[in-house]
Structure formats: structure tokens, C-alpha cells
Design a protein around this motif. Structure first.
Motif, PDB file in Angstrom:
ATOM      1  N   ARG A  27      25.430  44.009  -2.717  1.00  0.00           N
ATOM      2  CA  ARG A  27      26.172  43.657  -3.935  1.00  0.00           C
ATOM      3  C   ARG A  27      25.599  42.404  -4.592  1.00  0.00           C
ATOM      4  O   ARG A  27      25.472  42.345  -5.814  1.00  0.00           O
ATOM      5  CB  ARG A  27      27.656  43.489  -3.621  1.00  0.00           C
ATOM      6  CG  ARG A  27      28.490  43.376  -4.894  1.00  0.00           C
ATOM      7  CD  ARG A  27      29.961  43.454  -4.610  1.00  0.00           C
ATOM      8  NE  ARG A  27      30.466  42.192  -4.100  1.00  0.00           N
ATOM      9  CZ  ARG A  27      31.753  41.931  -3.922  1.00  0.00           C
ATOM     10  NH1 ARG A  27      32.672  42.854  -4.178  1.00  0.00           N
ATOM     11  NH2 ARG A  27      32.141  40.767  -3.461  1.00  0.00           N
ATOM     12  N   TYR A  66      28.650  48.788  -7.741  1.00  0.00           N
ATOM     13  CA  TYR A  66      29.485  47.618  -7.461  1.00  0.00           C
ATOM     14  C   TYR A  66      30.835  48.055  -6.902  1.00  0.00           C
ATOM     15  O   TYR A  66      31.315  47.517  -5.906  1.00  0.00           O
ATOM     16  CB  TYR A  66      29.674  46.790  -8.730  1.00  0.00           C
ATOM     17  CG  TYR A  66      30.388  45.486  -8.498  1.00  0.00           C
ATOM     18  CD1 TYR A  66      29.672  44.309  -8.322  1.00  0.00           C
ATOM     19  CD2 TYR A  66      31.779  45.417  -8.451  1.00  0.00           C
ATOM     20  CE1 TYR A  66      30.325  43.096  -8.110  1.00  0.00           C
ATOM     21  CE2 TYR A  66      32.440  44.226  -8.222  1.00  0.00           C
ATOM     22  CZ  TYR A  66      31.706  43.070  -8.061  1.00  0.00           C
ATOM     23  OH  TYR A  66      32.353  41.877  -7.835  1.00  0.00           O
ATOM     24  N   SER A  70      32.369  47.253  -3.105  1.00  0.00           N
ATOM     25  CA  SER A  70      33.367  46.187  -3.142  1.00  0.00           C
ATOM     26  C   SER A  70      34.320  46.147  -1.957  1.00  0.00           C
ATOM     27  O   SER A  70      34.602  45.072  -1.436  1.00  0.00           O
ATOM     28  CB  SER A  70      34.156  46.239  -4.445  1.00  0.00           C
ATOM     29  OG  SER A  70      33.366  45.678  -5.458  1.00  0.00           O
ATOM     30  N   ASP A  74      34.275  42.814   0.094  1.00  0.00           N
ATOM     31  CA  ASP A  74      35.429  41.930   0.009  1.00  0.00           C
ATOM     32  C   ASP A  74      36.111  41.754   1.365  1.00  0.00           C
ATOM     33  O   ASP A  74      36.579  40.663   1.698  1.00  0.00           O
ATOM     34  CB  ASP A  74      36.420  42.448  -1.027  1.00  0.00           C
ATOM     35  CG  ASP A  74      35.852  42.397  -2.434  1.00  0.00           C
ATOM     36  OD1 ASP A  74      34.949  41.573  -2.682  1.00  0.00           O
ATOM     37  OD2 ASP A  74      36.310  43.185  -3.282  1.00  0.00           O
ATOM     38  N   VAL A  95      39.102  40.006  -8.585  1.00  0.00           N
ATOM     39  CA  VAL A  95      38.276  41.141  -8.161  1.00  0.00           C
ATOM     40  C   VAL A  95      38.965  42.447  -8.550  1.00  0.00           C
ATOM     41  O   VAL A  95      38.322  43.377  -9.051  1.00  0.00           O
ATOM     42  CB  VAL A  95      37.967  41.090  -6.651  1.00  0.00           C
ATOM     43  CG1 VAL A  95      37.303  42.369  -6.182  1.00  0.00           C
ATOM     44  CG2 VAL A  95      37.090  39.891  -6.330  1.00  0.00           C
TER      45      VAL A  95
END
Length: 112
Positions: A27, A66, A70, A74, A95
């Protein structure tokens, strides 16, 4: 066009990564490369861009990859990164808002 050529293979790989650490590394590389082209984008209205403008494909690819990366990225950040007050949240509001905006990119290109 170069962005799409370079990162298209990542679209398939993104859903099969073994660790959140690798997802985060992918990412970061994706965001870095995309920011470079976004700074050069003339940001003209769609009506004056040629039909084959590569910005539309690049934005859709960025949004798709993306978004796919994620959750694992994350989660890794929330488990391993710290701030002064402790661990970072795995899904901050910023986010979540970014992912919601990116979801519209898969439908069509919108200048941002």
C-alpha cells in the motif's frame, strides 16, 4: 499508463497476501507512486479529456488495489504501531471516509 502497467499485477496479488506487513508495504508503494502522478495531473474536466485518458484507469486501479489492501494494512498498523497514547486504531474515521470515497472510483472516474 506506466502506473497501470506497473501496478496491474498487484491487483491480483493484493487479495492473496499472507501478512498485514506485506499488505502495508504494497500500500505504501502504491500510494507513493500514485501521488507522483496525481501531482502532474492537469485536473481538467472529463469533458475536455480524450476518451483514452490514462488517468481514469489509473484512478480506478489505485482505488481497487488500495481498498483491497486496506483491511490487512490497517489491522497491522493497529496491532504494531503506537502513538503517545497507545496503539493506533485499526480503522480510524479518516480511513473509513477515504475508502467510501474510493468506492465511487470503481464505478467511474471523477476528478478529485
Amino acid at each position: 499508463s506506466a502506473f497501470v502497467s506497473r501496478f496491474s499485477p498487484m491487483k491480483e496479488e493484493a487479495s492473496h497476501l499472507e501478512t498485514g506487513e506485506v499488505a502495508l508495504l504494497f500500500r505504501v508503494a502504491l500510494v507513493h507512486a500514485y501521488r507522483i502522478i496525481r501531482f502532474r495531473d492537469p485536473r481538467l474536466p472529463n469533458s475536455v479529456l480524450p476518451a483514452d485518458w490514462p488517468g481514469a484507469a489509473a484512478r480506478r486501479l489505485f482505488a481497487d488495489v488500495y481498498s483491497t489492501l486496506s483491511e490487512a494494512s490497517d489491522t497491522y498498523i493497529g496491532e504494531h504501531f503506537l502513538s503517545r497514547s497507545g496503539t493506533l486504531p485499526t480503522r480510524p474515521k479518516t480511513v473509513s471516509a477515504r475508502l467510501k470515497t474510493l468506492a465511487t472510483c470503481s464505478v467511474g472516474f471523477e476528478a478529485a
